[in-house]
Design a protein around this motif. Structure first.
Motif, PDB file in Angstrom:
ATOM      1  N   GLU A 103      42.865  36.131  20.222  1.00 14.54           N
ATOM      2  CA  GLU A 103      43.522  35.010  20.890  1.00 14.54           C
ATOM      3  C   GLU A 103      43.486  35.180  22.399  1.00 14.54           C
ATOM      4  OE1 GLU A 103      44.556  32.338  19.472  1.00 14.54           O
ATOM      5  OE2 GLU A 103      44.345  32.986  17.376  1.00 14.54           O
ATOM      6  N   ALA A 104      43.305  36.418  22.861  1.00 12.78           N
ATOM      7  CA  ALA A 104      43.249  36.671  24.297  1.00 12.78           C
ATOM      8  C   ALA A 104      42.096  35.933  24.964  1.00 12.78           C
ATOM      9  CB  ALA A 104      43.122  38.173  24.554  1.00 12.78           C
ATOM     10  N   LEU A 105      41.014  35.707  24.230  1.00  8.23           N
ATOM     11  CA  LEU A 105      39.881  34.966  24.796  1.00  8.23           C
ATOM     12  C   LEU A 105      40.282  33.542  25.165  1.00  8.23           C
ATOM     13  CD1 LEU A 105      36.932  36.133  22.530  1.00  8.23           C
ATOM     14  CD2 LEU A 105      37.074  36.414  25.006  1.00  8.23           C
ATOM     15  N   GLY A 106      41.041  32.912  24.299  1.00  9.58           N
ATOM     16  CA  GLY A 106      41.510  31.562  24.585  1.00  9.58           C
ATOM     17  C   GLY A 106      42.441  31.534  25.782  1.00  9.58           C
ATOM     18  N   GLN A 107      43.314  32.535  25.889  1.00  9.55           N
ATOM     19  CA  GLN A 107      44.226  32.602  27.027  1.00  9.55           C
ATOM     20  C   GLN A 107      43.458  32.854  28.321  1.00  9.55           C
ATOM     21  OE1 GLN A 107      46.712  35.707  25.210  1.00  9.55           O
ATOM     22  NE2 GLN A 107      48.413  34.256  25.220  1.00  9.55           N
ATOM     23  N   ALA A 108      42.436  33.707  28.254  1.00  3.13           N
ATOM     24  CA  ALA A 108      41.605  33.962  29.435  1.00  3.13           C
ATOM     25  C   ALA A 108      40.868  32.693  29.848  1.00  3.13           C
ATOM     26  CB  ALA A 108      40.626  35.089  29.153  1.00  3.13           C
ATOM     27  N   LEU A 109      40.386  31.946  28.871  1.00  7.32           N
ATOM     28  CA  LEU A 109      39.683  30.697  29.169  1.00  7.32           C
ATOM     29  C   LEU A 109      40.587  29.723  29.905  1.00  7.32           C
ATOM     30  CD1 LEU A 109      37.356  28.689  28.968  1.00  7.32           C
ATOM     31  CD2 LEU A 109      38.124  28.159  26.642  1.00  7.32           C
ATOM     32  N   ALA A 112      47.676  40.109  33.396  1.00  9.91           N
ATOM     33  CA  ALA A 112      46.411  39.404  33.559  1.00  9.91           C
ATOM     34  C   ALA A 112      46.588  38.208  34.491  1.00  9.91           C
ATOM     35  CB  ALA A 112      45.886  38.940  32.198  1.00  9.91           C
ATOM     36  N   ARG A 113      47.693  37.505  34.358  1.00  4.95           N
ATOM     37  CA  ARG A 113      47.958  36.364  35.224  1.00  4.95           C
ATOM     38  C   ARG A 113      48.080  36.811  36.674  1.00  4.95           C
ATOM     39  NH1 ARG A 113      47.258  30.824  34.981  1.00  4.95           N
ATOM     40  NH2 ARG A 113      47.899  30.229  37.069  1.00  4.95           N
ATOM     41  N   GLY A 114      48.754  37.929  36.866  1.00  5.04           N
ATOM     42  CA  GLY A 114      48.897  38.467  38.220  1.00  5.04           C
ATOM     43  C   GLY A 114      47.545  38.825  38.828  1.00  5.04           C
ATOM     44  N   LYS A 115      46.662  39.445  38.046  1.00 10.30           N
ATOM     45  CA  LYS A 115      45.320  39.799  38.520  1.00 10.30           C
ATOM     46  C   LYS A 115      44.541  38.546  38.886  1.00 10.30           C
ATOM     47  CE  LYS A 115      45.228  44.357  37.883  1.00 10.30           C
ATOM     48  NZ  LYS A 115      44.918  45.326  38.970  1.00 10.30           N
ATOM     49  N   GLU A 174      45.770  35.575  39.807  1.00 11.86           N
ATOM     50  CA  GLU A 174      46.303  34.962  41.022  1.00 11.86           C
ATOM     51  C   GLU A 174      45.927  35.775  42.255  1.00 11.86           C
ATOM     52  OE1 GLU A 174      50.447  34.406  40.255  1.00 11.86           O
ATOM     53  OE2 GLU A 174      50.109  32.724  38.869  1.00 11.86           O
ATOM     54  N   GLU A 175      45.847  37.085  42.104  1.00 12.57           N
ATOM     55  CA  GLU A 175      45.378  37.928  43.207  1.00 12.57           C
ATOM     56  C   GLU A 175      43.928  37.601  43.545  1.00 12.57           C
ATOM     57  OE1 GLU A 175      44.651  42.699  44.138  1.00 12.57           O
ATOM     58  OE2 GLU A 175      45.854  42.070  42.402  1.00 12.57           O
ATOM     59  N   TRP A 176      43.130  37.378  42.528  1.00 11.70           N
ATOM     60  CA  TRP A 176      41.729  36.986  42.747  1.00 11.70           C
ATOM     61  C   TRP A 176      41.659  35.669  43.513  1.00 11.70           C
ATOM     62  CZ3 TRP A 176      38.996  32.652  41.205  1.00 11.70           C
ATOM     63  CH2 TRP A 176      37.611  32.712  41.352  1.00 11.70           C
ATOM     64  N   LEU A 177      42.519  34.714  43.148  1.00  8.85           N
ATOM     65  CA  LEU A 177      42.543  33.428  43.842  1.00  8.85           C
ATOM     66  C   LEU A 177      42.881  33.596  45.317  1.00  8.85           C
ATOM     67  CD1 LEU A 177      44.399  31.090  41.299  1.00  8.85           C
ATOM     68  CD2 LEU A 177      41.974  31.063  41.862  1.00  8.85           C
ATOM     69  N   ARG A 178      43.841  34.496  45.609  1.00  6.71           N
ATOM     70  CA  ARG A 178      44.278  34.681  47.002  1.00  6.71           C
ATOM     71  C   ARG A 178      43.196  35.322  47.859  1.00  6.71           C
ATOM     72  NH1 ARG A 178      49.197  36.005  44.357  1.00  6.71           N
ATOM     73  NH2 ARG A 178      48.690  38.251  44.460  1.00  6.71           N
ATOM     74  N   GLN A 179      42.261  36.016  47.231  1.00  8.46           N
ATOM     75  CA  GLN A 179      41.226  36.707  47.997  1.00  8.46           C
ATOM     76  C   GLN A 179      40.113  35.772  48.460  1.00  8.46           C
ATOM     77  OE1 GLN A 179      39.967  39.923  45.455  1.00  8.46           O
ATOM     78  NE2 GLN A 179      41.762  41.178  45.929  1.00  8.46           N
ATOM     79  N   ILE A 180      40.116  34.545  47.976  1.00  7.96           N
ATOM     80  CA  ILE A 180      39.116  33.577  48.427  1.00  7.96           C
ATOM     81  C   ILE A 180      39.580  33.011  49.761  1.00  7.96           C
ATOM     82  CG2 ILE A 180      37.944  31.400  47.912  1.00  7.96           C
ATOM     83  CD1 ILE A 180      38.307  31.990  44.983  1.00  7.96           C
ATOM     84  N   PRO A 181      38.747  33.119  50.805  1.00  4.52           N
ATOM     85  CA  PRO A 181      39.162  32.634  52.142  1.00  4.52           C
ATOM     86  C   PRO A 181      39.548  31.168  52.118  1.00  4.52           C
ATOM     87  CG  PRO A 181      37.147  33.927  52.276  1.00  4.52           C
ATOM     88  CD  PRO A 181      37.430  33.705  50.823  1.00  4.52           C
TER      89      PRO A 181
END
Length: 227
Positions: A162-168, A210-213, A215-222
């Motif tokens: 089910e984690a695949l669906g959540q990641a998607l 995973a959600r935190g990771k 959102e951190e990825w999103l913040r790293q985009i200029p």
């Protein structure tokens, strides 16, 4: 949630074109009121199709759906004119001769039909499927071995968590952002996002991490790239 491959055999080895149909608002006629018809209706319910069941009698499951206005019901023996407004037809009676007549009537009207007991008359087959939220995996053997399709589905079900669906769900949120970036940068953004292995983090550490990771990825985009 899952559906099962049609119980069928076929002598045709023509290549099939895999496709996922958008049936929202489309009229789908299911001729038959027994267990096979109930299975067909069950697989259609989540699509948003307008489902018409044609049969003298209804399986208890179909009766319950009718009582909740989930399906439309035409009571009585099958007649060709009942297909006039349909865009997809399922022949699912327990009478092969009636099923053949349904297929002939559908073909005469240019309507695609699935015949439960006769793949040679069918325009499409229903594959074995696995659902993980918006992720759908379909398995078909081209009718050569429905039992093997079910076996493969069972193997994959054990591996597709089910984690695949959540990641998607998270990746789908990132897609509009990525698509606004310059073409030459989009590939590296996808690679960096997939490199997070969000599904593995969900399985091992839980969704919040995973959600935190993510959102951190999103913040790293200029910001100049559209973040």
């Amino acid at each position: 949630m899952m559906t099962t491959d049609d119980d069928r055999q076929t002598t045709s080895h023509a290549n099939l074109y895999p496709a996922f149909l958008s049936l929202q608002g489309k009229v789908c006629a299911v001729v038959g009121g027994g267990n096979v018809a109930a299975r067909k209706v069950r697989s259609l319910l989540a699509t948003g199709a307008s489902i018409i069941v044609i049969s003298p009698l209804l399986h208890t499951e179909l009766q319950a759906l009718l009582s909740h206005s989930s399906i439309h019901f035409i009571s009585g023996e099958y007649a060709a004119e009942q297909l006039d407004n349909a865009q997809l037809v399922f022949a699912a009676t327990n009478n092969p001769e009636v099923n053949q007549r349904i297929a002939e009537d559908a073909h005469a009207r240019g309507i695609w039909v699935n015949v439960a007991d006769n793949p040679a008359l069918s325009d499409f087959y229903v594959p074995a499927t696995i659902h993980r939220n918006d992720l759908t995996v379909a398995i078909s053997t081209g009718g050569s071995s429905p039992a093997f399709a079910r076996y493969v589905r069972e193997l994959l079900e054990q591996r597709l968590s089910e984690a695949l669906g959540q990641a998607l769900d998270m990746i789908a949120q990132a897609r509009p952002l990525i698509l606004t970036q310059p073409k030459e940068q989009q590939a590296s953004l996808w690679e960096s996002l997939f490199a997070l292995h969000l599904e593995a983090i969900i399985e091992i550490e839980g969704y919040p991490l995973a959600r935190g990771k993510f959102e951190e990825w999103l913040r790293q985009i200029p910001p100049k790239m559209g973040c």
